[in-house]
Design a protein around this motif. Structure first.
Motif, PDB file in Angstrom:
ATOM      1  N   MET A 194       0.847  -1.176   0.000  1.00  0.00           N
ATOM      2  CA  MET A 194       0.000   0.000   0.000  1.00  0.00           C
ATOM      3  C   MET A 194       0.892   1.238   0.000  1.00  0.00           C
ATOM      4  N   LYS A 195       0.563   2.156  -0.847  1.00  0.00           N
ATOM      5  CA  LYS A 195       1.330   3.394  -0.950  1.00  0.00           C
ATOM      6  C   LYS A 195       1.056   4.290   0.258  1.00  0.00           C
ATOM      7  N   LEU A 196       2.048   5.092   0.580  1.00  0.00           N
ATOM      8  CA  LEU A 196       1.957   6.014   1.706  1.00  0.00           C
ATOM      9  C   LEU A 196       0.762   6.959   1.549  1.00  0.00           C
ATOM     10  N   ALA A 197       0.525   7.428   0.344  1.00  0.00           N
ATOM     11  CA  ALA A 197      -0.607   8.323   0.095  1.00  0.00           C
ATOM     12  C   ALA A 197      -1.931   7.651   0.446  1.00  0.00           C
ATOM     13  N   ASP A 198      -2.041   6.343   0.185  1.00  0.00           N
ATOM     14  CA  ASP A 198      -3.262   5.610   0.518  1.00  0.00           C
ATOM     15  C   ASP A 198      -3.434   5.479   2.029  1.00  0.00           C
ATOM     16  N   ILE A 199      -2.341   5.223   2.730  1.00  0.00           N
ATOM     17  CA  ILE A 199      -2.402   5.120   4.192  1.00  0.00           C
ATOM     18  C   ILE A 199      -2.857   6.451   4.787  1.00  0.00           C
ATOM     19  N   ILE A 200      -2.297   7.534   4.289  1.00  0.00           N
ATOM     20  CA  ILE A 200      -2.673   8.866   4.764  1.00  0.00           C
ATOM     21  C   ILE A 200      -4.156   9.127   4.506  1.00  0.00           C
ATOM     22  N   ARG A 201      -4.606   8.785   3.329  1.00  0.00           N
ATOM     23  CA  ARG A 201      -6.013   9.010   2.965  1.00  0.00           C
ATOM     24  C   ARG A 201      -6.955   8.164   3.818  1.00  0.00           C
ATOM     25  N   HIS A 202      -6.662   6.880   3.966  1.00  0.00           N
ATOM     26  CA  HIS A 202      -7.540   5.972   4.706  1.00  0.00           C
ATOM     27  C   HIS A 202      -7.616   6.298   6.202  1.00  0.00           C
ATOM     28  N   THR A 203      -6.533   6.807   6.760  1.00  0.00           N
ATOM     29  CA  THR A 203      -6.501   7.054   8.213  1.00  0.00           C
ATOM     30  C   THR A 203      -6.598   8.537   8.565  1.00  0.00           C
ATOM     31  N   GLU A 204      -6.815   9.378   7.560  1.00  0.00           N
ATOM     32  CA  GLU A 204      -6.878  10.826   7.765  1.00  0.00           C
ATOM     33  C   GLU A 204      -5.647  11.325   8.525  1.00  0.00           C
ATOM     34  N   ALA A 205      -4.503  10.790   8.145  1.00  0.00           N
ATOM     35  CA  ALA A 205      -3.246  11.091   8.832  1.00  0.00           C
ATOM     36  C   ALA A 205      -2.601  12.357   8.292  1.00  0.00           C
ATOM     37  N   ASN A 206      -1.759  12.936   9.126  1.00  0.00           N
ATOM     38  CA  ASN A 206      -0.913  14.056   8.725  1.00  0.00           C
ATOM     39  C   ASN A 206       0.505  13.544   8.551  1.00  0.00           C
ATOM     40  N   LEU A 207       1.154  13.979   7.493  1.00  0.00           N
ATOM     41  CA  LEU A 207       2.552  13.642   7.262  1.00  0.00           C
ATOM     42  C   LEU A 207       3.406  14.624   8.057  1.00  0.00           C
ATOM     43  N   VAL A 208       4.161  14.108   9.027  1.00  0.00           N
ATOM     44  CA  VAL A 208       4.985  14.944   9.898  1.00  0.00           C
ATOM     45  C   VAL A 208       6.417  15.000   9.383  1.00  0.00           C
ATOM     46  N   VAL A 209       6.951  13.837   9.026  1.00  0.00           N
ATOM     47  CA  VAL A 209       8.315  13.734   8.499  1.00  0.00           C
ATOM     48  C   VAL A 209       8.272  12.810   7.298  1.00  0.00           C
ATOM     49  N   GLY A 210       8.932  13.219   6.228  1.00  0.00           N
ATOM     50  CA  GLY A 210       9.014  12.379   5.042  1.00  0.00           C
ATOM     51  C   GLY A 210       8.514  13.118   3.822  1.00  0.00           C
ATOM     52  N   SER A 211       8.755  12.502   2.690  1.00  0.00           N
ATOM     53  CA  SER A 211       8.318  13.070   1.417  1.00  0.00           C
ATOM     54  C   SER A 211       8.198  11.937   0.409  1.00  0.00           C
ATOM     55  N   ASP A 212       7.906  12.274  -0.815  1.00  0.00           N
ATOM     56  CA  ASP A 212       7.791  11.304  -1.898  1.00  0.00           C
ATOM     57  C   ASP A 212       6.828  10.180  -1.520  1.00  0.00           C
ATOM     58  N   LEU A 213       5.551  10.495  -1.572  1.00  0.00           N
ATOM     59  CA  LEU A 213       4.516   9.580  -1.118  1.00  0.00           C
ATOM     60  C   LEU A 213       4.457   8.281  -1.903  1.00  0.00           C
ATOM     61  N   ASP A 214       5.028   8.230  -3.101  1.00  0.00           N
ATOM     62  CA  ASP A 214       5.003   7.000  -3.894  1.00  0.00           C
ATOM     63  C   ASP A 214       6.234   6.129  -3.675  1.00  0.00           C
ATOM     64  N   GLN A 215       7.196   6.620  -2.907  1.00  0.00           N
ATOM     65  CA  GLN A 215       8.439   5.865  -2.695  1.00  0.00           C
ATOM     66  C   GLN A 215       8.217   4.626  -1.837  1.00  0.00           C
ATOM     67  N   HIS A 216       7.345   4.715  -0.870  1.00  0.00           N
ATOM     68  CA  HIS A 216       7.144   3.620   0.077  1.00  0.00           C
ATOM     69  C   HIS A 216       5.958   2.767  -0.348  1.00  0.00           C
ATOM     70  N   ASP A 217       6.209   1.470  -0.520  1.00  0.00           N
ATOM     71  CA  ASP A 217       5.152   0.519  -0.844  1.00  0.00           C
ATOM     72  C   ASP A 217       5.137  -0.501   0.281  1.00  0.00           C
ATOM     73  N   LEU A 218       4.256  -0.289   1.235  1.00  0.00           N
ATOM     74  CA  LEU A 218       4.226  -1.125   2.429  1.00  0.00           C
ATOM     75  C   LEU A 218       3.377  -2.361   2.183  1.00  0.00           C
ATOM     76  N   LYS A 219       3.889  -3.491   2.608  1.00  0.00           N
ATOM     77  CA  LYS A 219       3.213  -4.768   2.374  1.00  0.00           C
ATOM     78  C   LYS A 219       2.414  -5.244   3.577  1.00  0.00           C
ATOM     79  N   LYS A 220       2.879  -4.887   4.792  1.00  0.00           N
ATOM     80  CA  LYS A 220       2.245  -5.385   6.011  1.00  0.00           C
ATOM     81  C   LYS A 220       2.252  -4.306   7.082  1.00  0.00           C
TER      82      LYS A 220
END
Length: 114
Positions: free
Chosen positions: A1-27
């Motif tokens: 799951m892409k970071l942008a999807d995690i942020i969207r699904h959990t209504e999260a704020n990005l505090v540290v980090g960039s490039d939302l497509d760089q991270h593809d989390l599996k679990k």
């Protein structure tokens, strides 16, 4: 799951980090016990926790966890933010409980570690 999807699904704020497509989390793994986190032997993990101390960032670094989602409207301290930047850990903050964030992400395809 892409970071942008995690942020969207959990209504999260990005505090540290960039490039939302760089991270593809599996679990994902949810825990407030860092000793349990240190036993993980899986890559591309999202850690969901309510802990907000610098030891959390050190634990994520040791366990090769790229992204940490702080639950229950917990806020990262300035020290945590600085340390996360130094070691390359992405920090997110969500108003959702650990249970709710985990359930939403599971429902949307993010698998559990166990």
């Amino acid at each position: 799951m892409k970071l942008a999807d995690i942020i969207r699904h959990t209504e999260a704020n990005l505090v540290v980090g960039s490039d939302l497509d760089q991270h593809d989390l599996k679990k994902a793994f949810s825990s407030d016990l860092m000793s349990d986190v240190l036993t993980l032997d899986t890559e591309n993990i999202l850690l969901i926790t309510g802990l907000t101390n610098p030891q959390l960032i050190r634990t994520a670094e040791i366990a090769d966890i790229e992204v940490v989602l702080l639950a229950r409207n917990k806020k990262a301290s300035a020290e945590m933010i600085e340390l996360a930047r130094e070691v390359g850990v992405v920090l997110l903050e969500t108003p959702y409980s650990i249970y709710r964030a985990s359930g939403i992400l599971y429902k949307n395809g993010l698998e559990p570690v166990y």
